[in-house]
Design a protein around this motif. Structure first.
Motif, PDB file in Angstrom:
ATOM      1  N   ARG A 125      73.735 -44.551 -85.969  1.00  0.00           N
ATOM      2  CA  ARG A 125      73.986 -45.169 -84.458  1.00  0.00           C
ATOM      3  C   ARG A 125      74.467 -46.569 -84.766  1.00  0.00           C
ATOM      4  O   ARG A 125      75.089 -47.144 -83.863  1.00  0.00           O
ATOM      5  CB  ARG A 125      72.367 -45.189 -83.819  1.00  0.00           C
ATOM      6  N   ARG A 148      82.676 -35.225 -80.561  1.00  0.00           N
ATOM      7  CA  ARG A 148      81.580 -34.333 -81.481  1.00  0.00           C
ATOM      8  C   ARG A 148      82.008 -34.508 -82.917  1.00  0.00           C
ATOM      9  O   ARG A 148      81.256 -34.674 -83.738  1.00  0.00           O
ATOM     10  CB  ARG A 148      81.662 -32.854 -81.084  1.00  0.00           C
ATOM     11  N   GLU A 195      63.089 -37.831 -78.084  1.00  0.00           N
ATOM     12  CA  GLU A 195      63.556 -36.477 -77.671  1.00  0.00           C
ATOM     13  C   GLU A 195      64.961 -36.056 -77.557  1.00  0.00           C
ATOM     14  O   GLU A 195      65.475 -35.076 -77.059  1.00  0.00           O
ATOM     15  CB  GLU A 195      62.899 -36.456 -76.273  1.00  0.00           C
ATOM     16  N   MET A 196      65.881 -36.924 -78.363  1.00  0.00           N
ATOM     17  CA  MET A 196      67.117 -36.287 -78.402  1.00  0.00           C
ATOM     18  C   MET A 196      67.435 -35.935 -80.015  1.00  0.00           C
ATOM     19  O   MET A 196      66.789 -36.363 -80.635  1.00  0.00           O
ATOM     20  CB  MET A 196      68.019 -37.758 -78.186  1.00  0.00           C
ATOM     21  N   ARG A 203      75.377 -40.371 -80.489  1.00  0.00           N
ATOM     22  CA  ARG A 203      76.137 -40.198 -79.278  1.00  0.00           C
ATOM     23  C   ARG A 203      76.040 -41.617 -78.281  1.00  0.00           C
ATOM     24  O   ARG A 203      77.052 -42.225 -78.098  1.00  0.00           O
ATOM     25  CB  ARG A 203      75.873 -39.014 -78.553  1.00  0.00           C
ATOM     26  N   VAL A 204      74.745 -42.009 -78.390  1.00  0.00           N
ATOM     27  CA  VAL A 204      74.489 -43.137 -77.615  1.00  0.00           C
ATOM     28  C   VAL A 204      75.302 -44.367 -78.179  1.00  0.00           C
ATOM     29  O   VAL A 204      75.780 -45.265 -77.218  1.00  0.00           O
ATOM     30  CB  VAL A 204      73.050 -43.533 -77.587  1.00  0.00           C
ATOM     31  N   GLY A 205      75.357 -44.758 -79.364  1.00  0.00           N
ATOM     32  CA  GLY A 205      75.932 -45.593 -80.024  1.00  0.00           C
ATOM     33  C   GLY A 205      77.356 -45.664 -79.952  1.00  0.00           C
ATOM     34  O   GLY A 205      78.124 -46.376 -79.962  1.00  0.00           O
ATOM     35  N   GLY A 253      84.159 -36.689 -72.199  1.00  0.00           N
ATOM     36  CA  GLY A 253      83.067 -36.186 -72.977  1.00  0.00           C
ATOM     37  C   GLY A 253      82.707 -36.908 -74.350  1.00  0.00           C
ATOM     38  O   GLY A 253      83.490 -37.570 -74.788  1.00  0.00           O
ATOM     39  N   GLU A 298      72.748 -36.601 -80.389  1.00  0.00           N
ATOM     40  CA  GLU A 298      72.616 -37.401 -79.178  1.00  0.00           C
ATOM     41  C   GLU A 298      72.384 -38.658 -79.479  1.00  0.00           C
ATOM     42  O   GLU A 298      72.834 -39.604 -78.738  1.00  0.00           O
ATOM     43  CB  GLU A 298      71.549 -36.687 -78.212  1.00  0.00           C
ATOM     44  N   MET A 329      81.564 -43.144 -69.262  1.00  0.00           N
ATOM     45  CA  MET A 329      80.494 -42.134 -69.778  1.00  0.00           C
ATOM     46  C   MET A 329      80.801 -40.838 -69.157  1.00  0.00           C
ATOM     47  O   MET A 329      80.443 -39.686 -69.634  1.00  0.00           O
ATOM     48  CB  MET A 329      79.236 -42.618 -69.663  1.00  0.00           C
ATOM     49  N   ARG A 356      64.274 -47.283 -84.479  1.00  0.00           N
ATOM     50  CA  ARG A 356      63.991 -46.785 -83.050  1.00  0.00           C
ATOM     51  C   ARG A 356      64.899 -45.617 -82.686  1.00  0.00           C
ATOM     52  O   ARG A 356      65.925 -46.013 -81.841  1.00  0.00           O
ATOM     53  CB  ARG A 356      64.465 -48.040 -82.208  1.00  0.00           C
ATOM     54  N   PRO A 357      64.424 -44.496 -83.018  1.00  0.00           N
ATOM     55  CA  PRO A 357      65.164 -43.342 -82.712  1.00  0.00           C
ATOM     56  C   PRO A 357      64.852 -43.247 -80.976  1.00  0.00           C
ATOM     57  O   PRO A 357      63.818 -43.286 -80.377  1.00  0.00           O
ATOM     58  CB  PRO A 357      64.684 -42.235 -83.453  1.00  0.00           C
ATOM     59  N   PHE A 358      65.622 -42.239 -80.402  1.00  0.00           N
ATOM     60  CA  PHE A 358      65.200 -41.800 -79.054  1.00  0.00           C
ATOM     61  C   PHE A 358      64.658 -40.473 -79.521  1.00  0.00           C
ATOM     62  O   PHE A 358      65.294 -39.444 -79.764  1.00  0.00           O
ATOM     63  CB  PHE A 358      66.677 -41.437 -78.068  1.00  0.00           C
ATOM     64  N   MET A 369      78.908 -44.657 -77.465  1.00  0.00           N
ATOM     65  CA  MET A 369      79.312 -44.525 -75.803  1.00  0.00           C
ATOM     66  C   MET A 369      79.881 -45.856 -75.408  1.00  0.00           C
ATOM     67  O   MET A 369      79.590 -46.897 -76.026  1.00  0.00           O
ATOM     68  CB  MET A 369      77.998 -44.439 -75.024  1.00  0.00           C
TER      69      MET A 369
END
Lengths: 313, 243
Positions: free
Chosen positions: B155, B119, B93-94, B101-103, B116, B98, B112, B89-91, B105
């Protein structure tokens, strides 16, 4: 996404160019710009909620109307100064935004869109029936205090509001909250599966959207000096906001601004040739063609063009 | 880094269908357990119940002695249990970065906004699953199924789990990709991660697990070492049918 000096330089150039506009165009054109600025604010507000999270709202005038009516009633009926009535209107709109978030906790897609449409219809009927002595009923209200006089001042006021809203939203959406909200639009279950409270994120998006809608609605009514329910809670108004965000570029901050300017000027330039509602036929056709050519909107077309230029140089 | 997962008398009914029937087992800290069974046996339902995506009809799910049953999915993930899905289940358009990054957060709006992205950690996780630095800007549309599974692993790892549930992690992968994912799981096992792994690719699963649990119709059929479970008559019958 990292902030670079050229991002700020681009913003500064945009602001300087826009502030010099009264020197370059007629007062008539400035009045078109004023409506474009307000439409941009409403489109940004819609985009924060619907463009990002995918919860498409067909009832955004509900929020705009709450802000507009609150400040109109406070200033007209209770002599509250505008400096106080606008912040109150924004807070009331945010509270009303909580009403919109409730169905979003359980439903999504077309069902959510229909419920938001119902909210708009509901308030349209309510302002006409409940306490018309306060709301002005079907005729609305006129003679409201205005914040500015003349096209130039009105332009600067609307531009300042639009730039502040756009810049703040742009900054905010470049943080991880922007990534998280966009992630909801792409795959809500995967966001939950990444350990994030989707309810909290949606609540934030709804409140931010309501804040901007309330602010825009309140300033708009104090620019016009009047409010009319039929113009505000109109399905054409909803579609103009949505189309502005979509053809400009949803899930971006610049896109809704581009879309708002494009649509407003398109409608105005069509007016001499098509003074009636048939203008909307052309506008719908243009929007459809643009959307079919590039579903990500004008912003993406510009982006791709810029990438090609950079690749050649 | 590791934790125990204890499931006791777990029952899940979907109307008249009993998907999980009085299931009990424990995955000890640092242990890797294979959960096997034919299609429809209830393996993925067990994962969904552990993650809180479905609520059990009865029974208990404990992570390191803490009851998870009443917690939301994000709360369980914060406690240290995380899963991958049969279908990644990827995002869409990211970029890869990114998505990871969601994982990473924090589950706080202000967290959030004010801090920042990390990286270095994004790159570290991407490289841990076999991506290179150049892959960080690629989008899921440009990735193979193997890469999508790697991204899902990254993720999941980003949530800093103590127990990982891997659902059909080898499905649709090439031999080389299976070897890569196996190597990653082995490395994480040596670091002490606790695993519960569902796979139909029994050959690929064998070297990754300490013990195995076979279920059918939501009930446990056999439990023990991988060899013992696979040679069990009951397990053979559940896969091949009664003679």
């Amino acid at each position: 996404m990292e902030l670079r000096w050229y991002h700020f330089a681009a913003w500064a150039a945009f602001v300087v160019f826009m502030f010099l506009m009264p020197e370059m165009v007629s007062k008539g054109t400035l009045r078109i710009f004023i409506f474009a600025n307000f439409l941009a604010v409403f489109a940004i507000s819609w985009d924060v909620l619907s463009g990002r999270t995918g919860y498409v709202s067909f009832g955004h005038p509900f929020l705009i109307g709450i802000g507009a009516y609150t400040t109109a009633i406070l200033t007209k009926r209770f002599d509250v100064p505008v400096e106080l009535s606008i912040p109150i209107a924004v807070i009331v709109t945010m509270i009303a935004g909580l009403l919109v978030v409730l169905p979003a906790l359980r439903i999504k897609g077309s069902y959510f869109a229909l419920i938001t449409l119902a909210y708009m219809e509901l308030i349209y009927q309510l302002v006409q029936v409940i306490r018309p002595d306060l709301t002005g009923g079907t005729r609305g209200m006129s003679g409201l205090p205005t914040l500015t006089r003349g096209a130039v001042n009105g332009y600067y006021m609307s531009l300042t509001l639009m730039v502040i809203v756009a810049f703040c939203v742009w900054l905010l959406m470049r943080t991880r909250i922007g990534t998280a909200l966009s992630a909801i639009g792409m795959n809500e279950e995967a966001v939950k599966g990444s350990g994030l409270s989707v309810t909290r994120l949606k609540l934030f998006a709804f409140l931010l959207s309501a804040l901007i809608a309330g602010l825009g609605g309140a300033f708009y009514v104090h620019y016009l000096g009047s409010i009319a329910p039929r113009a505000l809670f109109d399905i054409n108004f909803v579609f103009t906001i949505i189309v502005a965000a979509l053809i400009g570029g949803a899930s971006t901050t610049i896109g809704p601004i581009i879309g708002a300017f494009f649509l407003t000027f398109l409608l105005e330039y069509l007016r001499p040739y098509l003074p009636g509602a048939e203008r909307y036929f052309i506008y719908g056709g243009v929007a459809l063609l643009l959307y079919m050519y590039q579903p990500k909107g004008i912003y993406e077309i510009i982006n791709q063009g810029w990438s090609k230029v950079r690749a050649r140089s | 880094m590791s934790a125990s997962l204890k499931i006791t008398n777990l029952v899940k009914k979907f109307g008249g269908l009993t998907a999980t029937n009085d299931l009990s087992f424990t995955v000890e800290p640092g242990q890797s357990v294979g959960l096997i069974g034919p299609n429809g046996a209830g393996k993925t339902t067990v994962f969904s119940l552990v993650m809180g995506e479905h609520r059990q009809t009865s029974g208990s799910i404990m992570l390191d002695g803490e009851e998870l049953s009443k917690m939301t999915t994000p709360a369980r993930i914060r406690r240290g249990v995380s899963r991958t899905y049969q279908v990644p289940r990827p995002f869409a358009e990211m970029s890869v970065a990114e998505n990871i990054r969601v994982g990473l957060m924090p589950d706080s709006v202000f967290g959030m906004i004010l801090k920042g992205p990390n990286r270095d950690r994004e790159l570290e996780l991407a490289m841990a699953v076999g991506f290179s630095e150049n892959d960080l800007d690629r989008t899921p549309a440009e990735l193979s199924m193997g890469d999508l599974r790697k991204l899902e692993m990254a993720r999941t790892m980003a949530t800093d789990p103590k127990v990982m549930l891997l659902d059909e992690v080898f499905a649709g992968l090439t031999v080389a990709e299976i070897a890569m994912i196996s190597g990653l799981v082995q490395k994480m096992r040596s670091d002490g991660m606790t695993f519960l792994i569902v796979s139909h690719d029994l050959k690929a699963l064998e070297p990754l697990v300490d013990t195995a649990i076979a279920i059918n119709y939501g009930s446990m059929v056999a439990q023990g070492s991988y060899g013992d479970v696979m040679s069990s008559e009951a397990v053979r019958a559940s896969y091949l049918g009664e003679a």
